[in-house]
Motif scaffolding. Sequence first.
Motif, PDB file in Angstrom:
ATOM      1  N   LEU B 259       4.806 -65.716  75.645  1.00  0.00           N
ATOM      2  CA  LEU B 259       5.075 -66.383  76.468  1.00  0.00           C
ATOM      3  C   LEU B 259       5.457 -66.084  78.337  1.00  0.00           C
ATOM      4  O   LEU B 259       5.518 -65.801  78.845  1.00  0.00           O
ATOM      5  CB  LEU B 259       6.798 -65.792  75.987  1.00  0.00           C
ATOM      6  CG  LEU B 259       8.017 -67.161  77.654  1.00  0.00           C
ATOM      7  CD1 LEU B 259       7.389 -68.449  77.332  1.00  0.00           C
ATOM      8  CD2 LEU B 259       9.526 -66.461  76.497  1.00  0.00           C
ATOM      9  N   ILE B 260       5.984 -64.775  78.175  1.00  0.00           N
ATOM     10  CA  ILE B 260       6.080 -63.830  79.476  1.00  0.00           C
ATOM     11  C   ILE B 260       4.590 -64.544  80.520  1.00  0.00           C
ATOM     12  O   ILE B 260       4.031 -64.944  81.578  1.00  0.00           O
ATOM     13  CB  ILE B 260       6.552 -62.448  79.940  1.00  0.00           C
ATOM     14  CG1 ILE B 260       7.449 -62.605  78.837  1.00  0.00           C
ATOM     15  CG2 ILE B 260       6.661 -61.535  81.669  1.00  0.00           C
ATOM     16  CD1 ILE B 260       8.740 -61.442  79.197  1.00  0.00           C
ATOM     17  N   ILE B 261       3.475 -63.584  80.014  1.00  0.00           N
ATOM     18  CA  ILE B 261       2.225 -63.777  80.549  1.00  0.00           C
ATOM     19  C   ILE B 261       1.990 -65.327  80.635  1.00  0.00           C
ATOM     20  O   ILE B 261       1.773 -65.117  81.659  1.00  0.00           O
ATOM     21  CB  ILE B 261       1.076 -62.645  79.929  1.00  0.00           C
ATOM     22  CG1 ILE B 261       1.511 -61.528  80.237  1.00  0.00           C
ATOM     23  CG2 ILE B 261      -0.266 -63.069  80.394  1.00  0.00           C
ATOM     24  CD1 ILE B 261       1.398 -60.613  80.571  1.00  0.00           C
ATOM     25  N   GLU B 262       1.948 -66.084  80.313  1.00  0.00           N
ATOM     26  CA  GLU B 262       1.530 -67.415  80.359  1.00  0.00           C
ATOM     27  C   GLU B 262       2.252 -67.550  81.289  1.00  0.00           C
ATOM     28  O   GLU B 262       1.802 -68.901  82.185  1.00  0.00           O
ATOM     29  CB  GLU B 262       1.883 -68.182  78.872  1.00  0.00           C
ATOM     30  CG  GLU B 262       0.331 -67.899  78.131  1.00  0.00           C
ATOM     31  CD  GLU B 262       0.093 -68.336  76.321  1.00  0.00           C
ATOM     32  OE1 GLU B 262       1.738 -69.488  76.177  1.00  0.00           O
ATOM     33  OE2 GLU B 262       0.424 -68.484  75.689  1.00  0.00           O
ATOM     34  N   LYS B 263       3.436 -67.632  81.232  1.00  0.00           N
ATOM     35  CA  LYS B 263       4.381 -68.760  82.800  1.00  0.00           C
ATOM     36  C   LYS B 263       4.397 -67.793  83.976  1.00  0.00           C
ATOM     37  O   LYS B 263       3.846 -69.049  84.967  1.00  0.00           O
ATOM     38  CB  LYS B 263       5.705 -68.132  82.095  1.00  0.00           C
ATOM     39  CG  LYS B 263       6.908 -68.573  82.907  1.00  0.00           C
ATOM     40  CD  LYS B 263       7.751 -68.777  82.224  1.00  0.00           C
ATOM     41  CE  LYS B 263       9.271 -69.709  82.958  1.00  0.00           C
ATOM     42  NZ  LYS B 263       8.324 -71.140  81.720  1.00  0.00           N
ATOM     43  N   ILE B 264       4.673 -66.752  84.214  1.00  0.00           N
ATOM     44  CA  ILE B 264       3.798 -66.158  85.487  1.00  0.00           C
ATOM     45  C   ILE B 264       2.254 -67.065  85.271  1.00  0.00           C
ATOM     46  O   ILE B 264       2.024 -67.034  86.921  1.00  0.00           O
ATOM     47  CB  ILE B 264       3.540 -64.623  85.456  1.00  0.00           C
ATOM     48  CG1 ILE B 264       5.045 -63.953  84.442  1.00  0.00           C
ATOM     49  CG2 ILE B 264       2.816 -64.118  86.997  1.00  0.00           C
ATOM     50  CD1 ILE B 264       4.901 -62.096  84.576  1.00  0.00           C
ATOM     51  N   PHE B 265       1.412 -66.675  85.107  1.00  0.00           N
ATOM     52  CA  PHE B 265      -0.289 -67.227  85.226  1.00  0.00           C
ATOM     53  C   PHE B 265      -0.555 -68.292  84.836  1.00  0.00           C
ATOM     54  O   PHE B 265      -1.494 -68.480  85.254  1.00  0.00           O
ATOM     55  CB  PHE B 265      -1.134 -65.970  84.855  1.00  0.00           C
ATOM     56  CG  PHE B 265      -1.012 -64.450  85.283  1.00  0.00           C
ATOM     57  CD1 PHE B 265      -1.388 -64.151  86.398  1.00  0.00           C
ATOM     58  CD2 PHE B 265      -0.212 -63.387  84.388  1.00  0.00           C
ATOM     59  CE1 PHE B 265      -1.297 -63.037  86.634  1.00  0.00           C
ATOM     60  CE2 PHE B 265      -0.165 -62.297  84.583  1.00  0.00           C
ATOM     61  CZ  PHE B 265      -0.962 -62.227  85.910  1.00  0.00           C
ATOM     62  N   ASN B 266       1.300 -68.930  85.182  1.00  0.00           N
ATOM     63  CA  ASN B 266       0.599 -70.378  84.761  1.00  0.00           C
ATOM     64  C   ASN B 266      -0.588 -70.560  83.887  1.00  0.00           C
ATOM     65  O   ASN B 266      -1.279 -71.149  83.839  1.00  0.00           O
ATOM     66  CB  ASN B 266      -0.137 -71.356  85.719  1.00  0.00           C
ATOM     67  CG  ASN B 266       0.714 -72.710  86.261  1.00  0.00           C
ATOM     68  OD1 ASN B 266       1.787 -72.444  85.770  1.00  0.00           O
ATOM     69  ND2 ASN B 266      -0.042 -73.473  86.763  1.00  0.00           N
ATOM     70  N   TRP B 267      -0.053 -70.655  82.288  1.00  0.00           N
ATOM     71  CA  TRP B 267      -2.060 -70.146  81.988  1.00  0.00           C
ATOM     72  C   TRP B 267      -1.238 -71.157  81.077  1.00  0.00           C
ATOM     73  O   TRP B 267       0.313 -70.727  79.896  1.00  0.00           O
ATOM     74  CB  TRP B 267      -1.976 -68.637  81.338  1.00  0.00           C
ATOM     75  CG  TRP B 267      -3.307 -68.881  80.320  1.00  0.00           C
ATOM     76  CD1 TRP B 267      -3.358 -68.500  79.296  1.00  0.00           C
ATOM     77  CD2 TRP B 267      -4.670 -68.506  80.832  1.00  0.00           C
ATOM     78  NE1 TRP B 267      -4.585 -68.629  78.670  1.00  0.00           N
ATOM     79  CE2 TRP B 267      -5.016 -68.529  79.641  1.00  0.00           C
ATOM     80  CE3 TRP B 267      -5.211 -68.541  82.244  1.00  0.00           C
ATOM     81  CZ2 TRP B 267      -7.184 -68.207  79.864  1.00  0.00           C
ATOM     82  CZ3 TRP B 267      -6.370 -67.459  81.774  1.00  0.00           C
ATOM     83  CH2 TRP B 267      -7.149 -68.041  81.101  1.00  0.00           C
ATOM     84  N   PRO B 268      -1.989 -71.819  79.749  1.00  0.00           N
ATOM     85  CA  PRO B 268      -1.626 -72.920  79.200  1.00  0.00           C
ATOM     86  C   PRO B 268      -2.150 -72.464  77.573  1.00  0.00           C
ATOM     87  O   PRO B 268      -2.732 -73.041  77.405  1.00  0.00           O
ATOM     88  CB  PRO B 268      -2.344 -74.528  79.547  1.00  0.00           C
ATOM     89  CG  PRO B 268      -3.892 -73.990  80.360  1.00  0.00           C
ATOM     90  CD  PRO B 268      -3.740 -72.433  80.880  1.00  0.00           C
ATOM     91  N   GLY B 269      -0.483 -71.896  77.435  1.00  0.00           N
ATOM     92  CA  GLY B 269      -1.436 -71.235  75.971  1.00  0.00           C
ATOM     93  C   GLY B 269       0.355 -72.017  75.270  1.00  0.00           C
ATOM     94  O   GLY B 269       0.453 -72.632  75.610  1.00  0.00           O
ATOM     95  N   ILE B 270      -0.070 -71.898  73.843  1.00  0.00           N
ATOM     96  CA  ILE B 270       1.446 -71.999  72.964  1.00  0.00           C
ATOM     97  C   ILE B 270       2.545 -70.868  73.147  1.00  0.00           C
ATOM     98  O   ILE B 270       3.382 -71.762  72.523  1.00  0.00           O
ATOM     99  CB  ILE B 270       0.515 -71.105  71.725  1.00  0.00           C
ATOM    100  CG1 ILE B 270       0.875 -72.635  70.329  1.00  0.00           C
ATOM    101  CG2 ILE B 270       0.847 -70.272  71.102  1.00  0.00           C
ATOM    102  CD1 ILE B 270       0.482 -73.486  70.321  1.00  0.00           C
ATOM    103  N   GLY B 271       2.681 -70.046  73.586  1.00  0.00           N
ATOM    104  CA  GLY B 271       3.664 -69.048  73.160  1.00  0.00           C
ATOM    105  C   GLY B 271       4.976 -69.963  74.323  1.00  0.00           C
ATOM    106  O   GLY B 271       6.571 -70.364  73.423  1.00  0.00           O
ATOM    107  N   GLN B 272       4.530 -70.707  75.744  1.00  0.00           N
ATOM    108  CA  GLN B 272       5.606 -71.395  76.562  1.00  0.00           C
ATOM    109  C   GLN B 272       6.453 -72.211  75.523  1.00  0.00           C
ATOM    110  O   GLN B 272       6.780 -72.760  75.382  1.00  0.00           O
ATOM    111  CB  GLN B 272       5.098 -71.942  77.631  1.00  0.00           C
ATOM    112  CG  GLN B 272       3.863 -70.720  78.293  1.00  0.00           C
ATOM    113  CD  GLN B 272       4.176 -71.552  79.399  1.00  0.00           C
ATOM    114  OE1 GLN B 272       5.914 -71.813  80.424  1.00  0.00           O
ATOM    115  NE2 GLN B 272       2.855 -71.316  80.403  1.00  0.00           N
ATOM    116  N   LEU B 273       5.362 -73.278  75.076  1.00  0.00           N
ATOM    117  CA  LEU B 273       5.487 -74.022  73.721  1.00  0.00           C
ATOM    118  C   LEU B 273       6.273 -74.137  73.076  1.00  0.00           C
ATOM    119  O   LEU B 273       6.981 -74.846  72.612  1.00  0.00           O
ATOM    120  CB  LEU B 273       3.784 -75.045  73.441  1.00  0.00           C
ATOM    121  CG  LEU B 273       4.162 -76.281  72.437  1.00  0.00           C
ATOM    122  CD1 LEU B 273       3.713 -77.565  74.101  1.00  0.00           C
ATOM    123  CD2 LEU B 273       2.624 -76.640  72.013  1.00  0.00           C
TER     124      LEU B 273
END
Lengths: 582, 317
Positions: B259-273
Motif C-alpha cells: 500500500l504505502i510504496i504504491e501510494k508514494i510512487f503512484n504505482w498502479p498496484g493492487i495494494g491501493q485498490l
Amino acid sequence: MRKNAIVITSLLLTGSLLLSACANNSNNESSSANNAAAGSNSTNVEATTTPETVPAGALSEPFTATDLSKLPAVAQKRTDTIIVGLTDPSGAFTPYFQQSGYDGNVSSLLYASLVTVDDKGVPTPELAESWDVSDDQLTYTFHLRKDLKFSDGSPLTADDVAFTWTIQYDKSYDGSSQLPSLNVKGGKAYKEGTSTAIEGIKVIDPQTISVTLEQPNATALVQLGSNVLSKAYYGKDYKFGDLEYIKKLHEKPLGDGPYKLEKFIPGQEVRFVANENYFKGKPKTEHFIYKTTEGDVWQFVETGEVDYASFSATDENIEKLKALGFVNIIPYTPSTYGYLQVNLKHEQLKDKLVRQAIVYGLDRQSIYVDAAQGAGSIANIPASPISWSYTEEGINPYKYDPEKAKQLLDEAGWTVGAGGIREKDGKPLTIHYLGSKSKNTDIFIAVAKENFEALGIDFQPEVFADFNSLVSKVEGGDYDLVSFSTSMLTDPADGFMQFFDGEITDYDNPKFLELYNKALATTDIEARKAVYKELYQLFNDELPIIFTSYKKTVYAYNGRIENLSVSPFIGLAGSLPTWSLK
Amino acid sequence: MSAYLSKRLLYMVIILFAASLLIFCLYASTPGDFITGNIKLTAERKAELREIYGLNKPMLERYGIWMKNALHGDFGYSLAQQKPVLQLFNDYIWNSFLLAAVSTFLTWVIAVIIGVISAYKQYSWFDTLVMIAIFAAMSLPSFFIGLFLIKILAVDLKWLPPGGIITTGSNATGLAYFKEIVTHMTLPVVVMTLLGLGSLTRYFRSNMIDVLKQDYIRTARAKGLRERKVLFTHALRNALLPAITLVGFELPALFGGSLIIEKIFNWPGIGQLYMQSFGLRDYPLLMGFTMFIAILTVIGTLLSDVLYRIADPRVRL
C-alpha cells in the motif's frame, strides 16, 4: 452537473486536493478531511467571486507565472497535449452508471449536456438551444440544436434523450442519479412494469422533446438537462429490468463531448483525443490526459509531469507554488459547505438556545481558518459564497463569544452544577461528537474540548478511521454532533438536501417546508433569490444544523496554458475545449 | 509422498472453506455497507439498492450465493468500479508482482552475500558497520525514505521519474518501453529492498554463524579443503536450509501489493485498490482478493514443506 457518482474518498488522502470536476459525488466526508473530489473547481480567471466576502487566504487575485524559463523541459516539449492530475478514475465512464466522482470527471469531457450552468450556477443552453417551461411549471420542452452528432458521427436526436431518461426509471437501475426523485409522470408505472413507456416523456420531433412532472421542481431543468446516451449504442441490448449489459460498455464510451476516449490504462492514465464532431467545433488541443495521482501531486507539478493540479489554499502551499515560477495560480472556493449535524432527537439539542450557544461558544475562526493556514472561511448559511443565492443580509455571523454562549445556556435552564458541568433536571449536559480520522478532526477536538469545558459542557469525542462505520453509528442515533461536508451543490435547493433524504428528518418546521417548496415552485431566479434569503435567515437563526466552514483551494497550472477557467459547478469541462498552449 | 499430498490437499480445501466463511462474515459484520457511505440517498432509495445488490438478505444466504458463484469461477462485479473482479486483478496485480518479484529477488541475493560475509568475519569492522547500516535501514519509515528519494533524485536532480510506471502519454514499445519501466521501477525497488533487507540479512548471518561452529566444518577444514569450498559448499548450503520455510511466506507477499510504496510512487498496484475497497465495503472485490491471498498462503506453506523434504532427506513427510 453529473448526477451520480459516489466519491471514493480515501481518508488517507491528507495531501493535496486533487482536481475534480462536476461529479456530483454524494459522499460527504467529514467536513474536516480534504475531499479530493468534492466536485468542484475554481473561479473564472476574470474572477466573479466577491473578494471582500471571500478573502482567499494569501491569494485573492489570480497569480501569473513569473518565469516561464523555469518550466521543466518535459512540459516545455509538449505541443499538443495537456496533462491534468486526477486521483483515481476507475474506468466506469458511462454517466448515470458510475460510482466514483473521478469517473464523473472523465465522463464530463466525453459527454456534453443539454443544459449547463454558468459560474453562478444559472442554467444556460448547451445541446439544447432553448427550452420552455409551461405556466404550471410542470412541463419542460427542450429544443435541441440541429445536426448534433455523437463522436462516431451518428445523429443525436430527441429519441436518445427519451432513452436516457427512461432507463433511469428501470427497476434494475442502481446508479445514484437523482432523476427518479423528480417524479416524471408515469415513471413509477414504468418502474413497476405496468407500462412499457413513460407517459410524461413525449418525443415531438427529432429536435424537440417534452417531459411532464407530477409536481413542480426548480431543479428539474438541470437534472433533466444532463448528459445524453446514444440509444443506438447503449440501448441495443436493453430489455426492461436488466441493465447489466451496460457494464460491458463502460470502458468503450460513445459520447458527444469535446473529447473522445483514446485509451484507458487502469491506475495510470486516461487518454483523450479531440472530437471533431463536437457541436462547438473541434477543441484546440488535440490530446488531453488525466493522469492518476494516488499519492502526492506535488512531485508531478514540480517535474512538469502534470500541467494542472489543485491544492488546499494554505499559505505554505501558495508560497511554494509562487516560488516555482512557472505556474499560474487561481484562487477558488468550492460549491460546498461544512457542517455539524445535530441530533435533534436528543432533548438537550431540541432547544434552539442550546444550539445557538454551541455556535457562539465554538471558536470557529481558530479551527477552520487559523489552524487551516487560511485555507478556509466561516459558514453561516447552507450555501457556498459563489452561489447566486448567497447572501449575508440579515445573517448572524455568530462571532466567537463565550460569554453570550453561557448566557444562552443559563437562559435555557442549564445551570452549572457540581464539578463545573451544567445540569438540568439532574441530567448533565454532554455532547457526544463523532468525526472522521484526520488532521482537521484532531484540531477540532482539541479546540472544541477547551471551548466546551469553558462553557460547562462535558465533551466526549469519538473518532472513526472508516467513513462507513461513522455513518452507521449516525444511523443508529448514538451521537449529538457529527462533522460532515456537503457534496457539490449546483442548485441552492441542494443545500437543504439532508433535510429530506439524508439523515436529518427530525427537523419538523412547517415554515421551512413552505419556503422550501415555494423556492422550487418557480424557475424565476430573482423570485427564488428572495425566498432563499428568507430560508437562509431562518436556518441561520434556527440552526437545525450547525454551519462550520467553507473550503478554499487554489489551482496551479502550467503558465503556457491560455484561456483556462474553472467553473465551480462543471469544473474544467466548460473551458477545456478552448485551452491552448502558447 | 502422494498419500501425504492428497491428505494435505484435502486439508487445504477444508481450511479455505472455513476461511472463506469466516472472512465473509467478518466483512459482512463490519458496520455499514456499500450503500451507507452515500448519505445523499433517500432511505427509500437505499432500501431499493440493497434489494438490487442483495445486501438485505441474511448473511449466510449471501455467503451461499457468493460461494456458489465462486465455485463456478464467477467472482462478481466490483460495486465501486463496475468491472468484473477478476478483470481488476488482471489490471493491477501484475504491476504489484513486478515490483515485489524484483525487489524480493534483490533482497535475497544481497542478504545472502552480506549475511555470509558478516558471519565469516564476525566482530570485524565490516560486520559492525553492516549491522549498524542494517538497523538504520530497518528503522527508517518507508514514506520518509520514499519521499526523500523522490525529492533528491526526481525533483532536484531529475535523474529518475517521480512516480508512475511509464512516462505520461508515452507510446513507447519494445526496448524503449522496457527501458521506461526499468527507470520508473528503480526508486520503488530500491526502497522496498532497503526495507526488506534488514531482517533477512540478520537471519542469514545468525544461521551462518551457527553452522560455522559445527563439527563438520572443522572436519572439512582439517581435511585441508580450500576455505572457499568450506564456506560455499559445506556451510552455505546448510545455512540456507531454514530459509526454505520463508519462501512459502513470500508467495502471498509477491501478489499482495504494498500500500504505502504504491501510494508514494503512484504505482498502479493492487495494494491501493484493496485498501480503498475496504473503506467502501466493496464486498465482491474484498472477498475475491482476500480469498486469493488465502489460497496463495496455503499453497505457499505446502510448497515450503515439499521443498524442505527435497532439500533435507532427514525430514519425513
